[in-house]
Design an enzyme around this catalytic site. Structure first.
Site, PDB file in Angstrom:
ATOM      1  N   THR A  38       0.834  -1.196   0.000  1.00  0.00           N
ATOM      2  CA  THR A  38       0.000   0.000   0.000  1.00  0.00           C
ATOM      3  C   THR A  38       0.872   1.252   0.000  1.00  0.00           C
ATOM      4  OG1 THR A  38      -0.172   0.158   2.426  1.00  0.00           O
ATOM      5  CG2 THR A  38      -1.784  -1.249   1.281  1.00  0.00           C
ATOM      6  N   GLY A  39       0.320   2.341  -0.533  1.00  0.00           N
ATOM      7  CA  GLY A  39       1.081   3.587  -0.604  1.00  0.00           C
ATOM      8  C   GLY A  39       2.373   3.414  -1.376  1.00  0.00           C
ATOM      9  N   SER A  40       2.281   2.751  -2.537  1.00  0.00           N
ATOM     10  CA  SER A  40       3.507   2.315  -3.215  1.00  0.00           C
ATOM     11  C   SER A  40       3.812   3.050  -4.507  1.00  0.00           C
ATOM     12  CB  SER A  40       3.431   0.807  -3.492  1.00  0.00           C
ATOM     13  OG  SER A  40       2.178   0.435  -4.030  1.00  0.00           O
TER      14      SER A  40
ATOM     15  N   GLY B 101       8.246   7.112  -2.840  1.00  0.00           N
ATOM     16  CA  GLY B 101       8.917   7.033  -1.553  1.00  0.00           C
ATOM     17  C   GLY B 101       9.297   5.633  -1.119  1.00  0.00           C
TER      18      GLY B 101
ATOM     19  N   GLY C 191       7.439   3.215  -0.068  1.00  0.00           N
ATOM     20  CA  GLY C 191       6.579   2.183  -0.643  1.00  0.00           C
ATOM     21  C   GLY C 191       7.037   1.751  -2.021  1.00  0.00           C
TER      22      GLY C 191
ATOM     23  N   TYR D 134       0.500  11.482  14.645  1.00  0.00           N
ATOM     24  CA  TYR D 134       1.274  10.550  13.825  1.00  0.00           C
ATOM     25  C   TYR D 134       1.947   9.495  14.689  1.00  0.00           C
ATOM     26  CZ  TYR D 134       5.117   8.859  10.871  1.00  0.00           C
ATOM     27  OH  TYR D 134       6.016   8.071  10.182  1.00  0.00           O
TER      28      TYR D 134
END
Length: 264
Positions: A13-15, A18, A20, A154
């Site tokens: 995920t979030g790939s 960055g 990911g 966070y």
């Protein structure tokens, strides 16, 4: 050590960028069939092309969905089958005064950073357990341990991820499925490069900007530099492998020694 993930399907995920993107790239190079997930189909397509390059293997598949919602999770799960390796990398962050963090801020951070991972685990873990093999990984942060006051929401979301990984490892006990979290330290992402350029001036050479930043604001680091995303990806690839079959329920650090503790 030769790590071969041929025949395994990895969902990251979030790939699209960055850390990911680096994780997806290294899993692909290790032979895994990779599924990229993010919100922008255009960004995912670009990432898939970067990863595939001139390789003879099929390029990564892409699924665009908003994983902060139940519907987005359902879309992603419906579009993927028989996931063997789940890397919950998706995360958002910002600097904000702790007393100014609103209820809506808290909900957003918990939905994106924590519940996206929990919902995907809940959806994909049972099938892994039936197949008697699987790897689930949560990308945490040094902020999970050394919670920063200017990124409290966070940090708390990442602390919760570490706890979730330990709990789901117990759920998967004896099944051949391992569940771990990886605690990443200060990393050289595109965002970090832009941040330092803004902080010290665009004309400041990178090595000088990095050295100033590490000496003044990340002085606890023992490697005295930002971590390369590939260094984090290397840990993910190892934990995704057969060789890591006895490592589960752990919080493994790739933080450059930033957290001043001999334990996670």
């Amino acid at each position: 050590m030769k790590i071969d993930l041929t025949g395994r399907t990895a969902l990251v995920t979030g790939s699209s960028q960055g850390i990911g993107l680096s994780i997806a790239t290294e899993l692909f190079r290790a032979g895994a069939t990779v599924v990229l997930s993010g919100r922008s189909q255009e960004s995912l397509n670009a990432a898939a092309n970067v990863i595939a390059g001139d390789a003879a293997a099929d390029p990564p598949r892409t699924v665009a969905a908003d994983l902060s919602t139940r519907d987005g999770i359902a879309e992603l799960v419906a579009a993927t089958a028989d996931v063997d390796i789940l890397v919950n990398n998706l995360g958002i962050y910002e600097s904000k005064d702790a007393l100014d963090i609103t209820d809506d801020d808290w909900r957003e951070y918990l939905d994106v950073n924590l519940l996206s991972a929990v919902r995907l685990t809940r959806a994909l873990l049972p099938a892994m357990m039936r197949r008697r093999w699987g790897r689930i990984l949560y990308l945490a942060s040094d902020a999970a341990i050394a919670v920063p006051e200017d990124m409290l929401h966070y940090g708390v979301s990442k602390t919760a991820l570490v706890a979730a990984a330990r709990g789901y490892a117990k759920v998967a006990a004896g099944s051949g499925v391992t569940v771990n979290s990886v605690i990443a330290g200060p990393t050289k992402t595109d965002g970090a490069v832009r941040f330092l350029a803004e902080k010290y001036g665009a004309d400041t050479p990178w090595e000088e900007a990095q050295a100033r930043f590490m000496s003044t604001e990340r002085s606890a680091s023992l490697i005295k530099r930002l971590i390369d995303p590939t260094e984090i990806a290397n840990m993910i690839v190892y934990l995704s492998s057969h060789q890591a079959s006895a490592t589960t329920g752990g919080a493994l650090r790739v933080d450059g020694g930033y957290v001043d503790s001999i334990f996670p």
